[in-house]
Design an enzyme around this catalytic site. Structure first.
Site, PDB file in Angstrom:
ATOM      1  N   TYR A  22      10.584  15.373   7.106  1.00 22.15           N
ATOM      2  CA  TYR A  22      10.556  15.055   8.536  1.00 22.15           C
ATOM      3  C   TYR A  22       9.671  13.846   8.851  1.00 22.15           C
ATOM      4  O   TYR A  22       9.177  13.725   9.964  1.00 22.15           O
ATOM      5  CB  TYR A  22      10.094  16.277   9.336  1.00 22.15           C
ATOM      6  CG  TYR A  22      11.185  17.311   9.552  1.00 22.15           C
ATOM      7  CD1 TYR A  22      12.273  17.037  10.386  1.00 22.15           C
ATOM      8  CD2 TYR A  22      11.131  18.557   8.944  1.00 22.15           C
ATOM      9  CE1 TYR A  22      13.271  17.980  10.604  1.00 22.15           C
ATOM     10  CE2 TYR A  22      12.130  19.511   9.156  1.00 22.15           C
ATOM     11  CZ  TYR A  22      13.197  19.208   9.992  1.00 22.15           C
ATOM     12  OH  TYR A  22      14.180  20.144  10.213  1.00 22.15           O
TER      13      TYR A  22
ATOM     14  N   ARG B 170      27.069  18.774  14.546  1.00 22.28           N
ATOM     15  CA  ARG B 170      26.101  18.753  15.654  1.00 22.28           C
ATOM     16  C   ARG B 170      26.633  19.566  16.832  1.00 22.28           C
ATOM     17  O   ARG B 170      25.881  20.269  17.506  1.00 22.28           O
ATOM     18  CB  ARG B 170      25.809  17.310  16.107  1.00 22.28           C
ATOM     19  CG  ARG B 170      25.035  16.446  15.114  1.00 22.28           C
ATOM     20  CD  ARG B 170      23.614  16.884  14.862  1.00 22.28           C
ATOM     21  NE  ARG B 170      22.790  16.982  16.052  1.00 22.28           N
ATOM     22  CZ  ARG B 170      21.452  17.018  16.024  1.00 22.28           C
ATOM     23  NH1 ARG B 170      20.793  16.953  14.856  1.00 22.28           N
ATOM     24  NH2 ARG B 170      20.766  17.136  17.126  1.00 22.28           N
TER      25      ARG B 170
ATOM     26  N   THR C 175      19.001  21.056  20.549  1.00 23.04           N
ATOM     27  CA  THR C 175      17.723  21.343  19.875  1.00 23.04           C
ATOM     28  C   THR C 175      16.979  22.475  20.573  1.00 23.04           C
ATOM     29  O   THR C 175      16.416  23.355  19.916  1.00 23.04           O
ATOM     30  CB  THR C 175      16.838  20.076  19.875  1.00 23.04           C
ATOM     31  OG1 THR C 175      17.601  18.966  19.400  1.00 23.04           O
ATOM     32  CG2 THR C 175      15.604  20.268  19.026  1.00 23.04           C
TER      33      THR C 175
ATOM     34  N   ARG D  67      22.846  27.717  17.400  1.00 23.93           N
ATOM     35  CA  ARG D  67      21.506  27.841  17.996  1.00 23.93           C
ATOM     36  C   ARG D  67      21.513  28.773  19.205  1.00 23.93           C
ATOM     37  O   ARG D  67      20.539  29.504  19.437  1.00 23.93           O
ATOM     38  CB  ARG D  67      20.959  26.457  18.363  1.00 23.93           C
ATOM     39  CG  ARG D  67      20.430  25.717  17.125  1.00 23.93           C
ATOM     40  CD  ARG D  67      20.073  24.289  17.420  1.00 23.93           C
ATOM     41  NE  ARG D  67      19.320  23.668  16.312  1.00 23.93           N
ATOM     42  CZ  ARG D  67      19.136  22.365  16.202  1.00 23.93           C
ATOM     43  NH1 ARG D  67      19.635  21.535  17.110  1.00 23.93           N
ATOM     44  NH2 ARG D  67      18.451  21.873  15.174  1.00 23.93           N
TER      45      ARG D  67
ATOM     46  N   ASN E 211      14.445  26.931  15.510  1.00 22.26           N
ATOM     47  CA  ASN E 211      15.786  26.851  16.105  1.00 22.26           C
ATOM     48  C   ASN E 211      16.904  27.035  15.078  1.00 22.26           C
ATOM     49  O   ASN E 211      17.999  26.511  15.251  1.00 22.26           O
ATOM     50  CB  ASN E 211      15.941  25.569  16.933  1.00 22.26           C
ATOM     51  CG  ASN E 211      15.740  24.313  16.102  1.00 22.26           C
ATOM     52  OD1 ASN E 211      15.493  24.396  14.903  1.00 22.26           O
ATOM     53  ND2 ASN E 211      15.860  23.161  16.727  1.00 22.26           N
TER      54      ASN E 211
ATOM     55  N   HIS F  64      19.334  23.133  10.891  1.00 20.89           N
ATOM     56  CA  HIS F  64      19.256  21.673  10.970  1.00 20.89           C
ATOM     57  C   HIS F  64      20.659  21.087  10.817  1.00 20.89           C
ATOM     58  O   HIS F  64      21.495  21.653  10.123  1.00 20.89           O
ATOM     59  CB  HIS F  64      18.372  21.157   9.821  1.00 20.89           C
ATOM     60  CG  HIS F  64      18.422  19.668   9.630  1.00 20.89           C
ATOM     61  ND1 HIS F  64      17.645  18.813  10.376  1.00 20.89           N
ATOM     62  CD2 HIS F  64      19.178  18.888   8.813  1.00 20.89           C
ATOM     63  CE1 HIS F  64      17.911  17.560   9.998  1.00 20.89           C
ATOM     64  NE2 HIS F  64      18.845  17.580   9.058  1.00 20.89           N
TER      65      HIS F  64
ATOM     66  N   GLU G  60      19.324  12.863   3.385  1.00 24.68           N
ATOM     67  CA  GLU G  60      18.825  14.242   3.406  1.00 24.68           C
ATOM     68  C   GLU G  60      19.481  15.080   2.297  1.00 24.68           C
ATOM     69  O   GLU G  60      18.819  15.919   1.678  1.00 24.68           O
ATOM     70  CB  GLU G  60      19.080  14.855   4.789  1.00 24.68           C
ATOM     71  CG  GLU G  60      18.215  14.195   5.858  1.00 24.68           C
ATOM     72  CD  GLU G  60      18.594  14.572   7.282  1.00 24.68           C
ATOM     73  OE1 GLU G  60      17.971  14.028   8.220  1.00 24.68           O
ATOM     74  OE2 GLU G  60      19.512  15.394   7.473  1.00 24.68           O
TER      75      GLU G  60
HETATM   76  P1  IDP Z   1      17.421  18.225  15.911  1.00 22.21           P
HETATM   77  O1  IDP Z   1      17.022  19.228  14.854  1.00 22.21           O
HETATM   78  O2  IDP Z   1      18.263  18.858  16.984  1.00 22.21           O
HETATM   79  O3  IDP Z   1      18.066  16.984  15.334  1.00 22.21           O
HETATM   80  P2  IDP Z   1      15.025  16.615  16.270  1.00 22.21           P
HETATM   81  O4  IDP Z   1      14.669  15.932  17.552  1.00 22.21           O
HETATM   82  O5  IDP Z   1      15.517  15.786  15.143  1.00 22.21           O
HETATM   83  O6  IDP Z   1      16.088  17.772  16.643  1.00 22.21           O
HETATM   84  O7  IDP Z   1      13.745  17.439  15.826  1.00 22.21           O
HETATM   85  C1  IDP Z   1      13.665  18.001  14.529  1.00 22.21           C
HETATM   86  C2  IDP Z   1      13.145  19.416  14.658  1.00 22.21           C
HETATM   87  O8  IDP Z   1      11.818  19.380  15.172  1.00 22.21           O
HETATM   88  C3  IDP Z   1      13.915  20.302  15.651  1.00 22.21           C
HETATM   89  O9  IDP Z   1      15.075  20.895  15.119  1.00 22.21           O
HETATM   90  C4  IDP Z   1      12.880  21.345  15.998  1.00 22.21           C
HETATM   91  O10 IDP Z   1      12.743  22.322  14.951  1.00 22.21           O
HETATM   92  C5  IDP Z   1      11.599  20.502  16.038  1.00 22.21           C
HETATM   93  N1  IDP Z   1      11.341  19.989  17.395  1.00 22.21           N
HETATM   94  C6  IDP Z   1      11.963  18.974  18.014  1.00 22.21           C
HETATM   95  N2  IDP Z   1      11.460  18.754  19.248  1.00 22.21           N
HETATM   96  C7  IDP Z   1      10.477  19.660  19.399  1.00 22.21           C
HETATM   97  C8  IDP Z   1       9.556  19.929  20.476  1.00 22.21           C
HETATM   98  O11 IDP Z   1       9.554  19.290  21.534  1.00 22.21           O
HETATM   99  N3  IDP Z   1       8.690  20.965  20.267  1.00 22.21           N
HETATM  100  C9  IDP Z   1       8.665  21.694  19.107  1.00 22.21           C
HETATM  101  N4  IDP Z   1       9.501  21.445  18.075  1.00 22.21           N
HETATM  102  C10 IDP Z   1      10.391  20.453  18.209  1.00 22.21           C
HETATM  103 MG    MG Z   2      17.281  15.541  14.097  1.00 21.59          MG
END
Ligand code: IDP
Ligand code: MG
Length: 139
Positions: free
Chosen positions: A51, A87, A93, A104, A114, A117, A128
């Site tokens: 990450y 997606r 998210t 989700r 959540n 991924h 990845e």
């Molecule tokens: P995504 O998984 O939907 O692509 P990303 O923005 O890439 O979302 O963020 C990666 C991961 O980081 C998310 O799946 C979630 O587990 C965590 N995450 C993202 N935004 C937040 C936040 O605002 N608070 C806490 N965890 C977050």
């Molecule tokens: Mg992401």
């Protein structure tokens, strides 16, 4: 360029809750083929590397601790338009914003925990996937 592969991980909360099978069933029912799969426990340092793009974000430390808190199930998946279709299948998210019928919506517990991924681009799907799998050409 559009490829027909994406990368996913079933996250620690969903693995701990015994939802690996239910999630893979949703993935296969949506028309994805599992190209490669394993179950692994990341160290915090490896989670941090995965990450790295989020290193400056306020949730980065929590995310790395969570992603190394228990085993995950990384997979490479195949389907036409794989990245965008996957997606759509996982949903937003933030689980409170995830659409009905998404993974989700059904399994995510919080913004961090959540459940799953999904890669956000063909380029990141390739990067990845190669983080976890040496070569998947033969599959
Ligand atoms: P995504 O998984 O939907 O692509 P990303 O923005 O890439 O979302 O963020 C990666 C991961 O980081 C998310 O799946 C979630 O587990 C965590 N995450 C993202 N935004 C937040 C936040 O605002 N608070 C806490 N965890 C977050
Ligand atoms: Mg992401």
């Amino acid at each position: 360029m559009t490829t027909n592969r994406t990368f996913t991980m079933i996250k620690p909360d969903a693995v701990a809750d015994g939802n690996i099978g239910a999630i893979i069933a949703m993935i296969e029912e949506a028309g994805f083929r599992v190209v490669a799969m394993k179950k692994v426990l990341l160290t915090p340092s490896l989670a941090g590397k995965f990450y790295e793009v989020h290193a400056e974000r306020p949730f980065y430390n929590d995310l790395c601790a969570y992603m190394s808190s228990g085993p995950i199930v990384p997979m490479i998946l195949e389907k036409d338009n794989a990245v965008a279709d996957f997606r759509a299948l996982i949903g937003a998210t933030d689980p409170s914003k995830a659409e009905e019928g998404t993974i989700r919506k059904r399994f995510a517990k919080s913004m961090t925990a959540n459940a799953i991924h999904g890669s956000d681009s063909d380029e990141n799907a390739a990067i990845e996937g190669s983080f976890f799998f040496a070569s998947t050409e033969q599959y």
